[in-house]
Design a protein around this motif. Structure first.
Motif, PDB file in Angstrom:
ATOM      1  N   ILE A  67       0.851  -1.194   0.000  1.00 39.51           N
ATOM      2  CA  ILE A  67       0.000   0.000   0.000  1.00 39.51           C
ATOM      3  C   ILE A  67       0.884   1.240   0.000  1.00 39.51           C
ATOM      4  O   ILE A  67       1.889   1.306   0.714  1.00 39.51           O
ATOM      5  CB  ILE A  67      -0.933  -0.018   1.228  1.00 39.51           C
ATOM      6  N   THR A 100      -8.001   2.070   2.383  1.00 41.08           N
ATOM      7  CA  THR A 100      -7.120   1.988   1.223  1.00 41.08           C
ATOM      8  C   THR A 100      -7.962   1.782  -0.024  1.00 41.08           C
ATOM      9  O   THR A 100      -8.815   0.887  -0.070  1.00 41.08           O
ATOM     10  CB  THR A 100      -6.123   0.820   1.387  1.00 41.08           C
ATOM     11  N   GLY A 122      -2.825   0.304  -4.438  1.00 40.59           N
ATOM     12  CA  GLY A 122      -3.579   0.639  -3.236  1.00 40.59           C
ATOM     13  C   GLY A 122      -3.000   1.897  -2.597  1.00 40.59           C
ATOM     14  O   GLY A 122      -1.784   1.993  -2.409  1.00 40.59           O
ATOM     15  N   VAL A 186      -9.379  -2.407   2.695  1.00 43.14           N
ATOM     16  CA  VAL A 186      -8.957  -2.239   1.298  1.00 43.14           C
ATOM     17  C   VAL A 186     -10.169  -2.442   0.405  1.00 43.14           C
ATOM     18  O   VAL A 186     -10.816  -3.492   0.457  1.00 43.14           O
ATOM     19  CB  VAL A 186      -7.854  -3.246   0.915  1.00 43.14           C
TER      20      VAL A 186
END
Length: 342
Positions: A67, A100, A122, A186
């Motif tokens: 990420i 995210t 991400g 996410v």
């Protein structure tokens, strides 16, 4: 390599406190720092050599994407394109925060090992004064997974990072215990329907109030590359095997009796409702049905088990409502799908 811990007050805006971390990152090194979820291990996301040091320090599989953390929304245009309107709505509503977004990647902008070869990335903006100050001083995107040995419980304290990565990284910024204690949610905005790839502090219910229908993905099959962190492999696991068990005092008592009959020691990680069961160790997840507290305490409890001589860890399952979905996602990974049957 010597690992230094520098205490940075969560409310501090003293820029000199961050100079060492910024200098190390610019030189292509990795630095551990606190976020509101867990501690992250960061490197500048445009440097393939720097990002490689994350994988090396953690022992992380190369096909597991990272990420990217940013300090301002303006930074995102440098490495993404065609951002969906619903994603922009989520940025406005939940950033800074534990969300995210999986977005289309602009070619030739980030190091290839950040995205594991995917055409998506991400991105999140953390809601922690230390993380934000570091990112805003640096003014560059930082790739950062959790700052732990790969597969082990994520770190919620600087001492957890030191335990796992001492001698492998140069610096840990100590901003105290993290707040949420579970990694970010996410959500994939490249799919037709926004899809949660990893549940976290921003729940499905919270997202649907803002953007409408949201689906939830299953964990990635072993043959496939994961689309986001936490979708593949046994994760979050202490040294001793974790077993899920029905949320029943009677069932847990029977399980403890059976384990003791085999001359083995057992730890129980559960709400205080289970504290009177005569296991060998008990680690509390707080009061019954207080899921926010359970999420905050989970990784500490799993790590505490490694300080014992326990043979088996039992965890009664929790509700999957709200943040319970994220907690059970982590527990199912920690147990690698194992259930204790009487």
């Amino acid at each position: 390599m010597k690992t230094t811990i520098t205490i940075v007050d969560n409310l501090s805006t003293n820029k000199s406190s961050y100079t060492q971390a910024v200098d190390l990152l610019i030189k292509g090194e990795v630095v551990a720092f606190p976020t509101e979820t867990v501690y992250g291990l960061g490197a500048i996301a445009t440097s393939e050599e720097a990002v490689a040091k994350i994988f090396e320090a953690k022992g992380r599989p190369q096909d597991n994407p990272l990420i990217v953390h940013i300090g301002s929304k303006e930074e995102i245009s440098a490495f993404t394109h065609d951002i969906p309107k619903l994603a922009e709505v989520c940025m406005d509503m939940f950033w800074p925060g534990p969300l995210t977004l999986i977005l289309p990647l602009k070619p030739d902008t980030l190091a290839k090992n950040v995205t594991a070869g995917l055409q998506t990335v991400g991105v999140r903006m953390p809601e922690h004064s230390v993380a934000l100050e570091l990112l805003r001083q640096l003014k560059q995107p930082v790739a950062a997974p959790s700052a732990n040995k790969s597969g082990k419980p994520s770190p919620t304290k600087a001492e957890h990072v030191f335990h796992d990565l001492a001698g492998k990284i140069p610096l840990i910024l100590d901003g105290g215990t993290t707040g949420i204690g579970l990694e970010s949610t996410v959500i994939d905005f490249v799919s037709d329907t926004p899809t949660i790839l990893r549940p976290g502090g921003v729940t499905k219910e919270m997202l649907e109030k803002v953007i409408g229908q949201v689906s939830v993905a299953k964990s990635t099959d072993h043959e496939d590359a994961p689309r986001a962190p936490g979708m593949k492999y046994a994760h979050y696991a202490p040294d001793s095997p974790v077993y899920l068990i029905e949320n029943s005092i009677t069932k847990v008592q029977q399980a403890v009796k059976k384990i003791h009959s085999e001359q083995k020691k057992v730890a129980i990680i559960a709400s205080d409702l289970f504290s009177q069961i005569k296991g060998d160790y008990f680690f509390s997840l707080g009061k019954e049905n207080q899921l926010g507290d359970a999420g905050h305490l989970l990784y500490q409890a799993l790590r505490n088990c490694d300080e014992t001589d326990v043979d088996i860890i039992l965890v009664p399952v929790l509700s999957k409502e709200g943040v319970g979905m994220a907690i059970m996602n982590r527990l199912e990974k920690a147990a690698n799908g194992k259930w204790f049957h009487i």
